[in-house]
Design an enzyme around this catalytic site. Sequence first.
Site, short mmCIF file in Angstrom:
data_model
loop_
_atom_site.label_atom_id
_atom_site.label_comp_id
_atom_site.label_asym_id
_atom_site.label_seq_id
_atom_site.Cartn_x
_atom_site.Cartn_y
_atom_site.Cartn_z
N SER A 14 2.89 -3.89 9.09
CA SER A 14 1.73 -4.77 9.23
C SER A 14 1.23 -4.76 10.67
CB SER A 14 2.08 -6.20 8.82
OG SER A 14 1.03 -7.08 9.12
N THR A 60 0.88 -12.07 2.22
CA THR A 60 0.31 -10.84 1.66
C THR A 60 1.09 -10.45 0.41
OG1 THR A 60 -0.48 -8.61 2.21
CG2 THR A 60 1.66 -9.26 3.13
N LYS A 64 0.58 -13.85 -2.72
CA LYS A 64 -0.65 -14.64 -2.55
C LYS A 64 -0.91 -15.62 -3.69
CE LYS A 64 -3.16 -11.37 0.38
NZ LYS A 64 -4.42 -10.59 0.55
N ASP A 100 -9.17 -14.61 3.28
CA ASP A 100 -9.63 -13.33 2.72
C ASP A 100 -11.03 -13.50 2.14
OD1 ASP A 100 -7.42 -11.72 3.26
OD2 ASP A 100 -6.45 -12.17 1.35
N GLY A 121 -9.32 -3.89 -8.83
CA GLY A 121 -8.08 -4.62 -8.59
C GLY A 121 -8.11 -5.94 -9.34
N ALA A 125 -6.22 -10.22 -3.55
CA ALA A 125 -7.40 -9.75 -2.82
C ALA A 125 -8.62 -9.68 -3.73
CB ALA A 125 -7.12 -8.38 -2.19
N ARG A 146 -6.32 -0.98 -13.20
CA ARG A 146 -5.51 0.00 -13.92
C ARG A 146 -4.99 -0.58 -15.23
NH1 ARG A 146 -0.69 2.25 -10.47
NH2 ARG A 146 -0.20 0.02 -10.57
N GLY A 225 -10.72 -1.88 6.07
CA GLY A 225 -9.58 -2.78 6.08
C GLY A 225 -9.32 -3.43 7.42
#
Length: 260
Positions: A14, A60, A64, A100, A121, A125, A146, A225
């Site tokens: 990180s 993270t 979350k 975020d 996703g 996030a 997915r 990012g």
Amino acid sequence: MYFAVIGTHVRGKSASPAMHNASFKALGVNAVYIAVDVPREELPCFLKLARLNLRGFNVTIPHKEEVVKHLDGVAADARAIGAVNTVLVERNLLVGYNTDASAVYQLAGSHMRGADVLIVGAGGAARAALFAAIKAEARAVYIANRTYERAEALAREFAEKFKREVKAVRSPVKADVVVNATPVYDAMVADLSGASLYVDFAYIPTPRTKMVEEAQRLGIKVVDGVDLLVEQGAQAEKIWLGVEPDRTVMKRAVLEFLGI
């Protein structure tokens, strides 16, 4: 004062410690920020220790969403999102926020307004990006994941919560704004043709993801990012310290950490 980022596989990977420690130094704040690997099963134990030893921490992958149920208080927007990435420790109480979402809104909200938005996703996030798109009054919002069932469940949850249509799709559709809310950096996750903005949460091992490179090739504006990391981090410091940090200092530290 002590601060931290928690997740799995964050130690040494990180950029948050480098970013926040550089910022604290520039602000003249006597504080240290570290990365702590916390397996899922050890989250409750960490939170007990955090109450007594930390002033604040970031959250993270994969905590979350799970962390929300362990907090003493959660800001209204973070509760609506169902995910927290920033926690303030005050009088041994844990209060959660979602910087975020506010970072995505700050950096991409004007492009999302009245636009078709695709979010790839279905984790924390993605929840933040979805909230930002709804707040910006996007024309249409699509979620691709997915595992289609997760996208479908998230779309249904937000549609009911915010009284507006959110569509789950089995494969990514073309959109004006495309958001990659996954850690995937080395593969194409969506078709960018016709898009005006590409937003990517991934920055490890590099913010120049395959999708970012494709967006730049097509002349599409990019929020990468690093941009998101710096903005959410700056907003977190404002919550913790009540000051406005220098984002230039923070970004420089992140780029140095990444060797860019």
